[in-house]
Design a protein around this motif. Structure first.
Motif, short mmCIF file in Angstrom:
data_model
loop_
_atom_site.label_atom_id
_atom_site.label_comp_id
_atom_site.label_asym_id
_atom_site.label_seq_id
_atom_site.Cartn_x
_atom_site.Cartn_y
_atom_site.Cartn_z
N MET A 150 23.80 42.77 51.45
CA MET A 150 24.99 42.11 50.95
C MET A 150 25.17 42.36 49.46
O MET A 150 26.28 42.50 48.98
CB MET A 150 24.90 40.61 51.25
N GLY A 151 24.05 42.41 48.70
CA GLY A 151 24.12 42.65 47.26
C GLY A 151 24.71 44.02 46.95
O GLY A 151 25.44 44.20 45.98
N GLU A 152 24.36 45.01 47.77
CA GLU A 152 24.88 46.36 47.60
C GLU A 152 26.40 46.37 47.77
O GLU A 152 27.12 47.02 47.01
CB GLU A 152 24.23 47.28 48.64
N PHE A 153 26.88 45.62 48.75
CA PHE A 153 28.33 45.52 48.99
C PHE A 153 29.04 44.96 47.77
O PHE A 153 30.07 45.48 47.35
CB PHE A 153 28.60 44.64 50.22
N ILE A 154 28.48 43.90 47.20
CA ILE A 154 29.13 43.26 46.04
C ILE A 154 29.21 44.23 44.87
O ILE A 154 30.25 44.36 44.22
CB ILE A 154 28.40 41.95 45.67
N VAL A 155 28.12 44.93 44.60
CA VAL A 155 28.10 45.88 43.48
C VAL A 155 29.14 46.98 43.72
O VAL A 155 29.92 47.33 42.82
CB VAL A 155 26.69 46.49 43.30
N GLU A 156 29.17 47.53 44.92
CA GLU A 156 30.11 48.61 45.23
C GLU A 156 31.54 48.11 45.21
O GLU A 156 32.46 48.82 44.76
CB GLU A 156 29.75 49.25 46.56
N ALA A 157 31.78 46.90 45.67
CA ALA A 157 33.13 46.34 45.64
C ALA A 157 33.59 46.11 44.20
O ALA A 157 34.74 46.38 43.85
CB ALA A 157 33.17 45.03 46.43
N LEU A 158 32.68 45.63 43.35
CA LEU A 158 33.02 45.43 41.94
C LEU A 158 33.31 46.76 41.25
O LEU A 158 34.26 46.86 40.47
CB LEU A 158 31.90 44.68 41.21
N LEU A 159 32.48 47.76 41.52
CA LEU A 159 32.73 49.09 40.95
C LEU A 159 34.08 49.63 41.41
O LEU A 159 34.83 50.22 40.63
CB LEU A 159 31.63 50.06 41.35
N SER A 160 34.39 49.42 42.67
CA SER A 160 35.68 49.86 43.20
C SER A 160 36.84 49.19 42.47
O SER A 160 37.82 49.83 42.10
CB SER A 160 35.75 49.55 44.70
N ALA A 161 36.70 47.89 42.21
CA ALA A 161 37.75 47.15 41.51
C ALA A 161 37.89 47.64 40.06
O ALA A 161 39.02 47.79 39.56
CB ALA A 161 37.46 45.65 41.53
N VAL A 162 36.78 47.91 39.40
CA VAL A 162 36.82 48.42 38.03
C VAL A 162 37.50 49.78 37.98
O VAL A 162 38.39 50.02 37.15
CB VAL A 162 35.39 48.49 37.43
N PHE A 163 37.11 50.68 38.88
CA PHE A 163 37.73 52.00 38.91
C PHE A 163 39.21 51.92 39.27
O PHE A 163 40.03 52.66 38.73
CB PHE A 163 36.99 52.94 39.87
N ALA A 164 39.56 51.03 40.17
CA ALA A 164 40.97 50.86 40.54
C ALA A 164 41.78 50.35 39.34
O ALA A 164 42.89 50.83 39.08
CB ALA A 164 41.11 49.90 41.72
N GLY A 165 41.23 49.40 38.60
CA GLY A 165 41.92 48.89 37.41
C GLY A 165 42.09 49.98 36.36
O GLY A 165 43.15 50.10 35.74
N ALA A 166 41.05 50.79 36.17
CA ALA A 166 41.13 51.89 35.21
C ALA A 166 42.17 52.92 35.66
O ALA A 166 42.90 53.48 34.84
CB ALA A 166 39.77 52.55 35.04
N THR A 167 42.25 53.15 36.97
CA THR A 167 43.24 54.08 37.51
C THR A 167 44.65 53.61 37.19
O THR A 167 45.49 54.39 36.75
CB THR A 167 43.07 54.22 39.04
N VAL A 168 44.90 52.33 37.37
CA VAL A 168 46.23 51.78 37.08
C VAL A 168 46.55 51.90 35.59
O VAL A 168 47.64 52.31 35.21
CB VAL A 168 46.32 50.31 37.56
N ALA A 169 45.59 51.56 34.74
CA ALA A 169 45.82 51.61 33.29
C ALA A 169 46.10 53.05 32.82
O ALA A 169 47.05 53.29 32.07
CB ALA A 169 44.62 51.04 32.55
#
Length: 142
Positions: free
Chosen positions: A1-20
């Protein structure tokens, strides 16, 4: 479950950077494509720092619109030292609907649709890979 959270957070960070970065790409493309060319004078160099503490120098340029109004716009950042000094004349592009946002023709070469667009695509791909990895790790732990 911890791996999922880290990967989901990384995905959100990269998605935010993509939008910016995508938003900046759109702005730069609009100014380069439909901008009005004029000349201005560097009146100041604003100095700030980035997240790592490195100096970022932004030339402040004053120019006159066709209706006679004087406007001050800010060029793109230059690290370490600015190639411009107070009093230098520069050519620039601006959009009439937002004249404070400018591109200095000879100095803001890094503000290019291909650079911003390519970076946006790369960040988007990384966001997608992180999201897919998160889903795979979640399904394997279930």
């Amino acid at each position: 479950m911890g791996e999922f959270i880290v990967e989901a957070l990384l995905s959100a960070v990269f998605a935010g950077a993509t939008v910016a970065v995508g938003r900046d790409a759109r702005r730069v493309h609009g100014v380069r494509r439909r901008g009005i060319r004029t000349t201005g004078i560097v009146i100041d160099i604003r100095e700030t720092t980035d997240g790592d503490g490195d100096a970022q120098l932004y030339p402040q340029v004053r120019y006159t619109l066709p209706d006679g109004r004087k406007v001050t716009g800010e060029g793109g950042a230059h690290a370490v030292r600015s190639p411009l000094s107070e009093g230098d004349g520069v050519e620039l592009l601006y959009r009439p609907e937002d004249p404070e946002r400018i591109i200095l023709i000879a100095y803001d070469r890094h503000m290019n649709i291909w650079v911003y667009g390519g970076l946006s695509l790369l960040l988007g791909a990384m966001a997608l890979l992180c999201a897919l990895s998160a889903v795979v790790s979640l399904s394997q732990s279930a």
